[in-house]
Design a protein around this motif. Sequence first.
Motif, mmCIF file in Angstrom:
data_model
loop_
_atom_site.group_PDB
_atom_site.id
_atom_site.type_symbol
_atom_site.label_atom_id
_atom_site.label_comp_id
_atom_site.label_asym_id
_atom_site.label_seq_id
_atom_site.Cartn_x
_atom_site.Cartn_y
_atom_site.Cartn_z
ATOM 1 N N ALA A 87 0.822 -1.209 0.000
ATOM 2 C CA ALA A 87 0.000 0.000 0.000
ATOM 3 C C ALA A 87 0.856 1.258 0.000
ATOM 4 C CB ALA A 87 -0.945 -0.002 1.198
ATOM 5 N N LYS A 88 1.965 1.218 0.723
ATOM 6 C CA LYS A 88 2.824 2.408 0.791
ATOM 7 C C LYS A 88 3.431 2.713 -0.572
ATOM 8 C CE LYS A 88 6.188 4.674 3.784
ATOM 9 N NZ LYS A 88 7.015 4.561 5.012
ATOM 10 N N GLU A 98 12.853 -2.001 0.658
ATOM 11 C CA GLU A 98 12.017 -2.818 1.547
ATOM 12 C C GLU A 98 10.943 -3.543 0.756
ATOM 13 O OE1 GLU A 98 10.804 -4.732 4.868
ATOM 14 O OE2 GLU A 98 12.605 -3.507 4.598
ATOM 15 N N PHE A 99 10.343 -2.852 -0.207
ATOM 16 C CA PHE A 99 9.304 -3.469 -1.025
ATOM 17 C C PHE A 99 9.865 -4.638 -1.818
ATOM 18 C CE2 PHE A 99 6.881 -3.931 -4.953
ATOM 19 C CZ PHE A 99 5.590 -4.038 -4.462
ATOM 20 N N LYS A 100 11.063 -4.499 -2.331
ATOM 21 C CA LYS A 100 11.664 -5.569 -3.124
ATOM 22 C C LYS A 100 11.834 -6.837 -2.294
ATOM 23 C CE LYS A 100 15.502 -6.693 -6.212
ATOM 24 N NZ LYS A 100 15.679 -8.045 -5.665
ATOM 25 N N ASP A 155 11.118 8.402 2.023
ATOM 26 C CA ASP A 155 12.393 8.115 1.367
ATOM 27 C C ASP A 155 12.116 7.033 0.332
ATOM 28 O OD1 ASP A 155 14.874 6.957 0.629
ATOM 29 O OD2 ASP A 155 15.797 7.682 2.475
ATOM 30 N N GLU A 156 12.038 7.426 -0.921
ATOM 31 C CA GLU A 156 11.600 6.504 -1.963
ATOM 32 C C GLU A 156 12.590 5.356 -2.172
ATOM 33 O OE1 GLU A 156 9.595 6.756 -6.405
ATOM 34 O OE2 GLU A 156 10.306 8.567 -5.418
ATOM 35 N N ASP A 157 13.883 5.651 -2.120
ATOM 36 C CA ASP A 157 14.890 4.593 -2.302
ATOM 37 C C ASP A 157 14.781 3.540 -1.204
ATOM 38 O OD1 ASP A 157 15.885 5.794 -4.567
ATOM 39 O OD2 ASP A 157 17.422 6.934 -3.494
ATOM 40 N N GLU A 158 14.606 4.002 0.024
ATOM 41 C CA GLU A 158 14.464 3.079 1.156
ATOM 42 C C GLU A 158 13.199 2.240 1.013
ATOM 43 O OE1 GLU A 158 13.352 3.879 5.719
ATOM 44 O OE2 GLU A 158 15.306 4.716 5.155
ATOM 45 N N LEU A 159 12.119 2.884 0.589
ATOM 46 C CA LEU A 159 10.853 2.169 0.388
ATOM 47 C C LEU A 159 10.999 1.086 -0.671
ATOM 48 C CD1 LEU A 159 7.773 1.758 0.649
ATOM 49 C CD2 LEU A 159 7.491 3.648 -0.977
#
Length: 426
Positions: free
Chosen positions: A98-99, A406-408, A399-403
Amino acid sequence: MFEIAIEGGLCLVKGEFLKCNIGIEGKKIVYVGKDHLKAEEKINAKGCLVIPGLFNAHTHSAMTLLRGYAEGLPLMEWLNKVWQVEAKLDEKEVYAGAKLACVEMLKNGITGFADMYIHMDGVARAVEETGIRAVLGYGMADRGSEDRAREELKIAKNFIERWEGKERIKCMVTPHAIYTCSPDFVARIAEFAREKGLLKHIHVSETQQEVKEAKKIYGKSPIELLQELGFLDKKTVLAHGIWLNERDMDIIRSSRASVAHCPSSNLKLSSGIAKISEMLDKGINVCLGTDGASSNNMLNIFNEIRLSALLQQLRRRFRNPLDYLRMATENGYRAYEIDGGAIEVGKLADLVIMEITTAQYPLYNPVNAIVFSSLGSEVRDVIVDGRIVVEDRNLVYVDEDELLEEFKKISDFVSCSTTEVGSFRS
């Protein structure tokens, strides 16, 4: 002195693009006009289009986890494959999916969305952290079991108690569909919604088969059944509504329910082409949704605007392009009873600033440029609830890179998951 001032843009005001300035205080638009504005923070919109925020009226945000997973299948086959993976998901995974969806939507100019799914606490947390607006409901399906009906309604009520009234979040009740929910269960949900003054959202008349089965079992169309069960009123939003006859549309109009049109999903799953032009002619409030990323695969309302217009033109139902832009903005806000979707004094400050690109020149008509030439990449800045959440294409609170990292990790785990067919959903 305003908190935020947007200056020099071509702004969509009452159906026309006008060069004006916008003053924002708190959550609201408090000034629209030509005056020079003093503000704590100024946004230079010269050479840009300023539009109300887009509203995604039907999606399942966490299905970013299943983007590209079940391809080349009609609806019921697609559902059965998706359900197998969804049965394995937990709240942590739904939160991550969702994020990512919230980020994708914000960067595409979507300031609010409506979502039904599982583990909805995860979705609500994602909404809180990203700054987007949402109307959320736990997707219920009793499948004819009284024990399950009690449990599903309990989960939905508990979610509502935890999140109703939180900042930028509204709650609703969301039975999945008439083929996963018994009539008695749908009626009980409708009664609960009336008692609490809640919005209602359901998939309906998405395929010919659904309509045929309803007539075979109940002797009624899905819309007629929902009317009989007391489910239809101005607080109801119907997802899809593809296979509607004249009587169905007249029932929807008289009930003042809204329809969430999802053209990409309808095409991808071979469901059909909705009679949107006829609905608009009848005065039905039609809004736009992406559906989930597994059946679209993008969370991009600009794509839905263009496709909805082209599909109606394929049917030789030509309309003013402004109708489709309104479907994407004010109609979505109206459907979910949120006081936004327009650049007017007193409305919520949910706004999008778009750069004019080479793909939109010559700019004979900004509405036409948005409807037929915009991809979403034009979105530069996004304001939700009076706060800047996307600035110069960068997320302010995420923080898009961090997200993505984590999503990966989570999506890699999900892609390896197998299980028996689950209990719901999508």
